[in-house]
Write a protein that holds these residues in place. Structure first.
Motif, PDB file in Angstrom:
ATOM      1  N   HIS A  11       0.806  -1.223   0.000  1.00  0.00           N
ATOM      2  CA  HIS A  11       0.000   0.000   0.000  1.00  0.00           C
ATOM      3  C   HIS A  11       0.843   1.279   0.000  1.00  0.00           C
ATOM      4  CE1 HIS A  11      -3.123  -2.881   0.622  1.00  0.00           C
ATOM      5  NE2 HIS A  11      -2.658  -3.211   1.807  1.00  0.00           N
ATOM      6  N   THR A  12       2.168   1.113   0.000  1.00  0.00           N
ATOM      7  CA  THR A  12       3.069   2.245  -0.231  1.00  0.00           C
ATOM      8  C   THR A  12       3.647   2.137  -1.639  1.00  0.00           C
ATOM      9  OG1 THR A  12       3.672   2.402   2.118  1.00  0.00           O
ATOM     10  CG2 THR A  12       5.158   3.435   0.531  1.00  0.00           C
ATOM     11  N   LEU A  13       4.181   0.970  -1.972  1.00  0.00           N
ATOM     12  CA  LEU A  13       4.732   0.739  -3.306  1.00  0.00           C
ATOM     13  C   LEU A  13       3.791  -0.065  -4.191  1.00  0.00           C
ATOM     14  CD1 LEU A  13       8.465  -0.106  -2.466  1.00  0.00           C
ATOM     15  CD2 LEU A  13       7.467   2.113  -3.080  1.00  0.00           C
ATOM     16  N   ILE A  14       3.084  -1.011  -3.597  1.00  0.00           N
ATOM     17  CA  ILE A  14       2.204  -1.877  -4.397  1.00  0.00           C
ATOM     18  C   ILE A  14       0.834  -2.029  -3.747  1.00  0.00           C
ATOM     19  CG2 ILE A  14       4.220  -3.211  -5.165  1.00  0.00           C
ATOM     20  CD1 ILE A  14       2.866  -5.586  -3.498  1.00  0.00           C
ATOM     21  N   GLU A  15      -0.130  -2.397  -4.571  1.00  0.00           N
ATOM     22  CA  GLU A  15      -1.435  -2.867  -4.098  1.00  0.00           C
ATOM     23  C   GLU A  15      -1.457  -4.371  -4.305  1.00  0.00           C
ATOM     24  OE1 GLU A  15      -4.643  -3.944  -2.703  1.00  0.00           O
ATOM     25  OE2 GLU A  15      -4.261  -1.765  -2.530  1.00  0.00           O
ATOM     26  N   ASN A  16      -1.604  -5.128  -3.201  1.00  0.00           N
ATOM     27  CA  ASN A  16      -1.534  -6.584  -3.335  1.00  0.00           C
ATOM     28  C   ASN A  16      -2.889  -7.234  -3.581  1.00  0.00           C
ATOM     29  OD1 ASN A  16      -2.761  -7.570  -0.708  1.00  0.00           O
ATOM     30  ND2 ASN A  16      -1.095  -6.326   0.145  1.00  0.00           N
ATOM     31  N   SER A  17      -3.964  -6.449  -3.540  1.00  0.00           N
ATOM     32  CA  SER A  17      -5.310  -6.925  -3.905  1.00  0.00           C
ATOM     33  C   SER A  17      -5.734  -8.186  -3.153  1.00  0.00           C
ATOM     34  CB  SER A  17      -5.396  -7.157  -5.422  1.00  0.00           C
ATOM     35  OG  SER A  17      -5.174  -5.955  -6.112  1.00  0.00           O
ATOM     36  N   GLY A  18      -5.406  -8.246  -1.879  1.00  0.00           N
ATOM     37  CA  GLY A  18      -5.842  -9.363  -1.049  1.00  0.00           C
ATOM     38  C   GLY A  18      -4.922 -10.556  -1.043  1.00  0.00           C
ATOM     39  N   VAL A  19      -3.869 -10.537  -1.857  1.00  0.00           N
ATOM     40  CA  VAL A  19      -2.968 -11.688  -1.921  1.00  0.00           C
ATOM     41  C   VAL A  19      -2.225 -11.872  -0.595  1.00  0.00           C
ATOM     42  CG1 VAL A  19      -0.928 -12.655  -3.058  1.00  0.00           C
ATOM     43  CG2 VAL A  19      -2.726 -11.595  -4.417  1.00  0.00           C
ATOM     44  N   SER A  20      -1.880 -10.778   0.072  1.00  0.00           N
ATOM     45  CA  SER A  20      -1.177 -10.898   1.359  1.00  0.00           C
ATOM     46  C   SER A  20      -1.976 -11.730   2.352  1.00  0.00           C
ATOM     47  CB  SER A  20      -0.914  -9.517   1.959  1.00  0.00           C
ATOM     48  OG  SER A  20       0.228  -8.934   1.411  1.00  0.00           O
ATOM     49  N   LYS A  21      -3.252 -11.432   2.491  1.00  0.00           N
ATOM     50  CA  LYS A  21      -4.061 -12.172   3.468  1.00  0.00           C
ATOM     51  C   LYS A  21      -4.238 -13.621   3.045  1.00  0.00           C
ATOM     52  CE  LYS A  21      -6.184  -8.365   5.853  1.00  0.00           C
ATOM     53  NZ  LYS A  21      -7.378  -7.769   6.471  1.00  0.00           N
ATOM     54  N   GLU A  22      -4.219 -13.869   1.751  1.00  0.00           N
ATOM     55  CA  GLU A  22      -4.263 -15.253   1.283  1.00  0.00           C
ATOM     56  C   GLU A  22      -2.981 -15.992   1.649  1.00  0.00           C
ATOM     57  OE1 GLU A  22      -5.139 -15.047  -2.877  1.00  0.00           O
ATOM     58  OE2 GLU A  22      -7.030 -13.982  -2.546  1.00  0.00           O
ATOM     59  N   ILE A  23      -1.843 -15.297   1.597  1.00  0.00           N
ATOM     60  CA  ILE A  23      -0.568 -15.895   1.995  1.00  0.00           C
ATOM     61  C   ILE A  23      -0.607 -16.263   3.477  1.00  0.00           C
ATOM     62  CG2 ILE A  23       1.881 -15.385   2.400  1.00  0.00           C
ATOM     63  CD1 ILE A  23       1.816 -13.750  -0.218  1.00  0.00           C
ATOM     64  N   TYR A  24      -1.097 -15.342   4.310  1.00  0.00           N
ATOM     65  CA  TYR A  24      -1.159 -15.623   5.742  1.00  0.00           C
ATOM     66  C   TYR A  24      -2.114 -16.777   6.040  1.00  0.00           C
ATOM     67  CZ  TYR A  24       1.194 -11.129   6.131  1.00  0.00           C
ATOM     68  OH  TYR A  24       2.090 -10.099   6.000  1.00  0.00           O
ATOM     69  N   ALA A  25      -3.244 -16.808   5.355  1.00  0.00           N
ATOM     70  CA  ALA A  25      -4.203 -17.888   5.583  1.00  0.00           C
ATOM     71  C   ALA A  25      -3.619 -19.240   5.180  1.00  0.00           C
ATOM     72  CB  ALA A  25      -5.489 -17.613   4.796  1.00  0.00           C
ATOM     73  N   ALA A  26      -2.905 -19.257   4.050  1.00  0.00           N
ATOM     74  CA  ALA A  26      -2.303 -20.508   3.577  1.00  0.00           C
ATOM     75  C   ALA A  26      -1.193 -20.975   4.509  1.00  0.00           C
ATOM     76  CB  ALA A  26      -1.768 -20.328   2.161  1.00  0.00           C
ATOM     77  N   ALA A  27      -0.379 -20.036   4.984  1.00  0.00           N
ATOM     78  CA  ALA A  27       0.697 -20.390   5.911  1.00  0.00           C
ATOM     79  C   ALA A  27       0.126 -20.920   7.222  1.00  0.00           C
ATOM     80  CB  ALA A  27       1.592 -19.180   6.164  1.00  0.00           C
ATOM     81  N   PHE A  28      -0.908 -20.265   7.712  1.00  0.00           N
ATOM     82  CA  PHE A  28      -1.567 -20.728   8.938  1.00  0.00           C
ATOM     83  C   PHE A  28      -2.102 -22.139   8.753  1.00  0.00           C
ATOM     84  CE2 PHE A  28      -5.359 -21.474  11.439  1.00  0.00           C
ATOM     85  CZ  PHE A  28      -4.988 -21.081  12.719  1.00  0.00           C
ATOM     86  N   ALA A  29      -2.817 -22.357   7.655  1.00  0.00           N
ATOM     87  CA  ALA A  29      -3.410 -23.669   7.409  1.00  0.00           C
ATOM     88  C   ALA A  29      -2.353 -24.754   7.293  1.00  0.00           C
ATOM     89  CB  ALA A  29      -4.263 -23.628   6.139  1.00  0.00           C
ATOM     90  N   SER A  30      -1.221 -24.408   6.656  1.00  0.00           N
ATOM     91  CA  SER A  30      -0.154 -25.379   6.484  1.00  0.00           C
ATOM     92  C   SER A  30       0.413 -25.831   7.830  1.00  0.00           C
ATOM     93  CB  SER A  30       0.957 -24.773   5.625  1.00  0.00           C
ATOM     94  OG  SER A  30       2.070 -25.639   5.543  1.00  0.00           O
ATOM     95  N   VAL A  31       0.543 -24.893   8.746  1.00  0.00           N
ATOM     96  CA  VAL A  31       1.131 -25.212  10.051  1.00  0.00           C
ATOM     97  C   VAL A  31       0.092 -25.765  11.021  1.00  0.00           C
ATOM     98  CG1 VAL A  31       2.339 -24.256  12.050  1.00  0.00           C
ATOM     99  CG2 VAL A  31       2.946 -23.483   9.753  1.00  0.00           C
ATOM    100  N   ALA A  32      -1.092 -25.163  11.026  1.00  0.00           N
ATOM    101  CA  ALA A  32      -2.118 -25.542  11.995  1.00  0.00           C
ATOM    102  C   ALA A  32      -2.875 -26.801  11.601  1.00  0.00           C
ATOM    103  CB  ALA A  32      -3.108 -24.391  12.167  1.00  0.00           C
TER     104      ALA A  32
END
Length: 232
Positions: A11-32
């Motif tokens: 949101h300073t250099l790029i707009e990630n369009s929700g991809v960041s939260k998808e990364i966190y959700a996927a990482a959480f699911a992988s570990v949890a």
């Protein structure tokens, strides 16, 4: 005198369009071993803090950081193509990065809550990584505290570039947490109202310089030149 410029990414250099939260959700699911039922709370937090809070929000003890880090790296790598398709570099960013990199004595790097691997994914998706000194940045794996990343970046830059003096530092970011990190670390800040926070919110957080976005490259360079000479 040299000047260290440290850029936030999302949101300073790029707009990630929700991809960041998808990364966190996927990482959480992988570990949890199960999908999250609550989204990650981001807004300027570091990845260490985001995932720690995410596990606690689900009533779970956060696992070892190395395990989370591996999951984050894998989730980010899997989504680079999707990010390039759905996201974008924000207006004026490429021109601003080129102009700052061309300024004599300026070292332009990153201070981001993203882990290093995912910072590279996000910038590489839009060809911005080559415009920054990525080796000297400070990243989300280095600390849960954003303000602590300032010293990490300064130490990296002084070591890599062989600087004997302690040059001024400017953080450029879009959230009150970016502003607070600069204030806590006693460095300059240029706030950019390109995310969800208004110019008024950023000023109220303590930013004395607030830009609407990065399209006015000349105004940004003028501000940085003033800060390089020790004035606010």
């Amino acid at each position: 005198m040299p000047l260290i410029v440290l850029w936030d990414i999302d949101h300073t250099l790029i707009e990630n369009s929700g991809v960041s939260k998808e990364i966190y959700a996927a990482a959480f699911a992988s570990v949890a071993g199960r999908a999250p039922v609550r989204p990650a709370r981001t807004e300027g937090r570091t990845d260490r803090l985001i995932l720690t809070e995410m596990f606690r929000d689900h009533g779970m003890q956060p696992p070892a950081w190395d395990q989370i880090l591996s999951a984050l790296e894998a989730a980010g790598a899997e989504r680079e193509t999707d990010l390039a398709r759905r996201g974008r570099a924000l207006p004026g960013v490429r021109e601003a990065l080129v102009a700052v990199a061309a300024e004599p004595g300026v070292i332009s790097s990153v201070l981001t809550g993203n882990i290093a691997a995912n910072a590279r994914v996000k910038l590489r998706a839009f060809g911005l990584d080559v415009l920054l000194d990525m080796e000297c940045g400070a990243y989300g794996e280095h600390s849960a505290d954003r303000a602590a990343l300032v010293k990490v970046a300064r130490d990296h830059i002084q070591e890599v570039h062989g600087l004997r003096q302690d040059p001024p530092v400017v953080l450029i970011g879009d959230t009150p947490r970016d502003v607070q990190a600069a204030l806590d670390a006693d460095v300059h800040v240029v706030a950019v109202a390109s995310g969800i926070h208004s110019a008024e919110e950023l000023s109220a957080a303590g930013a004395s310089i607030v830009l609407p976005d990065l399209r006015d490259v000349s105004a940004l360079i003028d501000r940085l030149r003033v800060l390089a000479h020790g004035a606010d």
